[in-house]
Design a protein around this motif. Structure first.
Motif, PDB file in Angstrom:
ATOM      1  N   ILE A   1       0.776 -10.611  11.676  1.00 25.73           N
ATOM      2  CA  ILE A   1       1.430  -9.313  11.860  1.00 25.73           C
ATOM      3  C   ILE A   1       1.735  -8.674  10.506  1.00 25.73           C
ATOM      4  N   ALA A   2       2.269  -9.461   9.575  1.00 27.31           N
ATOM      5  CA  ALA A   2       2.596  -8.935   8.250  1.00 27.31           C
ATOM      6  C   ALA A   2       1.350  -8.437   7.528  1.00 27.31           C
ATOM      7  N   THR A   3       0.255  -9.182   7.629  1.00 29.57           N
ATOM      8  CA  THR A   3      -0.996  -8.765   6.985  1.00 29.57           C
ATOM      9  C   THR A   3      -1.497  -7.453   7.565  1.00 29.57           C
ATOM     10  N   ALA A   4      -1.484  -7.343   8.889  1.00 30.77           N
ATOM     11  CA  ALA A   4      -1.956  -6.116   9.537  1.00 30.77           C
ATOM     12  C   ALA A   4      -1.117  -4.914   9.121  1.00 30.77           C
ATOM     13  N   VAL A   5       0.197  -5.083   9.109  1.00 35.51           N
ATOM     14  CA  VAL A   5       1.082  -3.962   8.772  1.00 35.51           C
ATOM     15  C   VAL A   5       0.920  -3.563   7.302  1.00 35.51           C
ATOM     16  N   LEU A   6       0.851  -4.539   6.396  1.00 31.66           N
ATOM     17  CA  LEU A   6       0.729  -4.215   4.975  1.00 31.66           C
ATOM     18  C   LEU A   6      -0.614  -3.559   4.652  1.00 31.66           C
ATOM     19  N   VAL A   7      -1.689  -4.027   5.252  1.00 27.47           N
ATOM     20  CA  VAL A   7      -2.986  -3.367   5.054  1.00 27.47           C
ATOM     21  C   VAL A   7      -2.922  -1.932   5.584  1.00 27.47           C
ATOM     22  N   GLY A   8      -2.296  -1.760   6.748  1.00 29.10           N
ATOM     23  CA  GLY A   8      -2.152  -0.411   7.296  1.00 29.10           C
ATOM     24  C   GLY A   8      -1.352   0.512   6.387  1.00 29.10           C
ATOM     25  N   LEU A   9      -0.241   0.019   5.860  1.00 30.67           N
ATOM     26  CA  LEU A   9       0.571   0.821   4.940  1.00 30.67           C
ATOM     27  C   LEU A   9      -0.203   1.140   3.662  1.00 30.67           C
TER      28      LEU A   9
ATOM     29  N   ALA B   1      -5.313   3.189  11.970  1.00 29.66           N
ATOM     30  CA  ALA B   1      -6.645   2.684  11.613  1.00 29.66           C
ATOM     31  C   ALA B   1      -6.534   1.560  10.594  1.00 29.66           C
ATOM     32  N   GLY B   2      -5.609   1.716   9.634  1.00 31.77           N
ATOM     33  CA  GLY B   2      -5.402   0.660   8.648  1.00 31.77           C
ATOM     34  C   GLY B   2      -4.887  -0.621   9.279  1.00 31.77           C
ATOM     35  N   ILE B   3      -3.984  -0.495  10.250  1.00 34.93           N
ATOM     36  CA  ILE B   3      -3.470  -1.671  10.944  1.00 34.93           C
ATOM     37  C   ILE B   3      -4.581  -2.345  11.749  1.00 34.93           C
ATOM     38  N   ALA B   4      -5.479  -1.538  12.314  1.00 36.70           N
ATOM     39  CA  ALA B   4      -6.617  -2.118  13.040  1.00 36.70           C
ATOM     40  C   ALA B   4      -7.463  -2.980  12.101  1.00 36.70           C
ATOM     41  N   LEU B   5      -7.732  -2.455  10.894  1.00 34.47           N
ATOM     42  CA  LEU B   5      -8.470  -3.251   9.916  1.00 34.47           C
ATOM     43  C   LEU B   5      -7.668  -4.487   9.515  1.00 34.47           C
TER      44      LEU B   5
ATOM     45  N   THR C   1      -7.368  -4.008   0.619  1.00 37.85           N
ATOM     46  CA  THR C   1      -7.583  -5.047   1.633  1.00 37.85           C
ATOM     47  C   THR C   1      -7.583  -6.441   1.012  1.00 37.85           C
ATOM     48  N   LEU C   2      -8.356  -6.616  -0.058  1.00 39.16           N
ATOM     49  CA  LEU C   2      -8.418  -7.920  -0.703  1.00 39.16           C
ATOM     50  C   LEU C   2      -7.084  -8.307  -1.324  1.00 39.16           C
ATOM     51  N   GLY C   3      -6.390  -7.331  -1.904  1.00 38.35           N
ATOM     52  CA  GLY C   3      -5.095  -7.618  -2.523  1.00 38.35           C
ATOM     53  C   GLY C   3      -4.099  -8.169  -1.518  1.00 38.35           C
ATOM     54  N   VAL C   4      -4.019  -7.535  -0.357  1.00 38.75           N
ATOM     55  CA  VAL C   4      -3.084  -8.006   0.665  1.00 38.75           C
ATOM     56  C   VAL C   4      -3.504  -9.383   1.182  1.00 38.75           C
ATOM     57  N   VAL C   5      -4.784  -9.553   1.472  1.00 43.64           N
ATOM     58  CA  VAL C   5      -5.261 -10.807   2.048  1.00 43.64           C
ATOM     59  C   VAL C   5      -5.071 -11.981   1.092  1.00 43.64           C
ATOM     60  N   LEU C   6      -5.400 -11.780  -0.188  1.00 41.33           N
ATOM     61  CA  LEU C   6      -5.371 -12.894  -1.144  1.00 41.33           C
ATOM     62  C   LEU C   6      -3.977 -13.180  -1.696  1.00 41.33           C
ATOM     63  N   LEU C   7      -3.137 -12.156  -1.805  1.00 45.84           N
ATOM     64  CA  LEU C   7      -1.827 -12.356  -2.435  1.00 45.84           C
ATOM     65  C   LEU C   7      -0.714 -12.651  -1.428  1.00 45.84           C
ATOM     66  N   LEU C   8      -0.828 -12.094  -0.231  1.00 48.88           N
ATOM     67  CA  LEU C   8       0.267 -12.257   0.728  1.00 48.88           C
ATOM     68  C   LEU C   8       0.376 -13.699   1.216  1.00 48.88           C
TER      69      LEU C   8
END
Length: 549
Positions: free
Chosen positions: A94-102, A115-119, A310-317
């Motif tokens: 959930i946190a990853t989806a929301v942060l990518v969306g933001l 759309a960002g949250i979908a990604l 996208t990569l920043g959120v996925v790799l750092l979070l």
């Protein structure tokens, strides 16, 4: 594509999977990485490319893979580590989806929050296949294997539910409401659990059929598809239904299935898993050309920013999340006067409570976040007119490639560098203690049988069995003594044990060669040869490929 071309393509895929498996065995390179590179290579060869069909992946490939993974998982271990598993598979997704969306709504022009949250939902769930394949070879500790398995089993359901809601909001089919979204998520998840539980207990009532190996195979193959279909028909989580059914059935299998059924079903699932995983990674690589062709409408700066977010959120979070959820609770727990479970080593392994992760364990777990086919299947399931669909697809593909190839190639070296290996001596000690307990139970049962049916059983048969069991018990006790004195994480070598394995293998080979001579000389027909050879195959099956305690 004609039937002949489809057949050739299927045969070619199997050939590539087999060759890559051979290369992996020789070099130690991750099969997932090699297969993905092979898929990318195929994508740029002349001829038609293969398009990834989301419905096919989600209905016919994902359920069997998840079900087999659940069968091989431990329901007790996952339940014992449920806090961390839920943290990674639900809260982190959930946190990853929301942060990518933001991030997309703030920094990527023309992309909405929904759309960002979908990604974000598509790229949030790690695929544990590659990490576990490498981790097991590297001797990853059991608790980390359990966490990776548990996360991979449950996070897909969270991600797909978020994706569905975000997709509806982005296309204007419904308005976003936190209360409604949470309620829908709980309903979908609870429904999936209920369907999985019902399917598992329905299979339990079919244990009469499961006594027959062929029927057991048929029931086992149908179970994930039945669980997924029933859940989807009821508009609840098909993924959770499959996982729950697999966990319960895997827990029950030692009690309700015969030995012959377990051996055959396990062999069938190993083959299916081997082929499906290979096809999945080939499909991932083959999407590169299609994804790149969809980027022509975007300028370079937009693409770079979108991929970076996208990569920043996925790799750092993920590592940050593990620090916050593992280190802070431990310090608070200690401050409140609590005790770590590590201070109570006398508890049986099956009853120990969840332990906090060490820094090294958190580092390895944070690097086990490889993304896979569920990410691509999720983003490709978005409607064709979904806003900025091609850009989102490229971001998802970039995450899959970076994590699958980058983390896949460096995961084993990281585990080795951190010195984080399972204590094989402890495992060997536990196995030998369990073997000794099982033999003692068998000796006690012999005494009961002799008392109850002493007139119907020959004393010689009872004594022969008793001597065989006593020899095994003495061997286990001798090995336990050696393990108790060992001060290394690796079990001490046992020349007697290794010699016994070599002798037993030589004896089986000699028996098989003699049977073949009888067949070739016309003294034994092929039907009887197969029966006798199967007996030797079962004896050989229990021999380890390399000496183990």
């Amino acid at each position: 594509m004609s039937h002949e071309e489809t057949l050739l393509l299927g045969l070619g895929a199997i050939a590539v999977i087999v060759v890559v498996h051979w290369i992996t065995g020789k070099t130690g390179l991750p099969a997932a990485v090699l297969l993905t590179i092979a898929g990318i290579t195929y994508a740029y060869l002349p001829g038609d490319n293969i398009e990834l069909e989301p419905d096919l992946i989600l209905t016919f490939i994902l359920p069997p893979l998840l079900y087999n993974a659940a069968l091989d998982s431990s329901l007790l271990d996952i339940r014992r580590n449920m806090r961390t598993v839920i943290s990674l598979s639900v809260a982190l997704v959930i946190a990853t989806a929301v942060l990518v969306g933001l991030g997309f709504s703030l920094f990527v022009t023309g992309v909405t929050l929904a759309a960002g949250i979908a990604l974000g939902a598509a790229v949030a769930p790690p695929d544990p296949v590659a990490a576990l394949a490498v981790g097991r070879k590297a001797g990853l500790p059991t608790n980390l294997v359990t966490l990776i398995q548990g996360e991979g089993l449950l996070n897909d359901a969270t991600a797909l539910t978020i994706l569905l809601v975000a997709s509806d909001v982005a296309t204007g089919e419904e308005h976003f409401s936190v209360k409604a979204t949470v309620g829908e998520f709980v309903l979908v998840a609870a429904g999936g659990v209920l369907v999985g539980w019902a399917v598992a207990y329905a299979v339990r009532f079919l244990r009469v059929l499961r006594a027959d190996p062929l029927s057991a195979n048929a029931v086992s193959l149908a179970t994930p598809l039945a669980a997924y279909s029933l859940a989807e028909w009821g508009h609840v989580s098909g993924v959770l239904a499959v996982v729950v059914a697999g966990l319960i059935i895997g827990h029950d299998t030692p009690r309700y299935a015969t030995g012959a059924s377990r051996l055959q079903t396990s062999a069938v699932w190993r083959l299916i898993d081997f082929l499906l995983e290979g096809v999945v990674f080939l499909l991932i690589g083959q999407q590169m050309r299609t994804v790149l062709e969809g980027l022509r409408a975007y300028d370079t700066s937009t693409i770079v920013i979108a991929v970076s977010v996208t990569l920043g959120v996925v790799l750092l979070l993920r590592p940050l999340w593990l620090v916050l959820t593992q280190l802070l609770p431990r310090s608070l727990h200690t401050r409140l006067g609590g005790q770590d479970d590590e201070q109570d080593p006398e508890l049986p392994a099956g009853r120990r409570r969840e332990m906090s992760l060490s820094g090294r364990e958190s580092a390895v777990l944070s690097w086990a976040g490889t993304r896979g086919v569920i990410t691509l299947a999720a983003v490709y399931s978005l409607p064709a007119d979904f806003p900025n669909r091609n850009l989102l697809a490229f971001c998802a593909f970039a995450v899959v490639l970076v994590t699958l190839i980058g983390q896949g190639l460096t995961f084993a070296p990281l585990v080795k560098w951190l010195g984080l290996r399972a204590n094989q001596t402890d495992k060997a000690r536990l196995r030998n203690e369990a073997r000794s307990a099982a033999v003692r139970a068998a000796l006690n049962r012999l005494d009961d049988i002799q008392l109850e049916q002493h007139d119907n059983i020959e004393n010689e048969a009872m004594e022969t069995m008793r001597r065989q069991l006593q020899i095994r018990l003495d061997r286990y006790r001798h090995r336990l003594n050696a393990l108790e004195q060992a001060d290394s994480p690796e079990p001490p070598p046992s020349p007697q044990y290794e010699a016994a394995l070599m002798v037993r293998q030589a004896v089986i080979d000699a028996e098989r060669e003699e049977l073949l001579r009888w067949r070739d000389a016309g003294r034994l027909d092929d039907e009887n040869l197969r029966v006798l050879n199967r007996e030797l195959d079962h004896e050989e099956l229990v021999l380890p490929q390399r000496p183990k305690s």
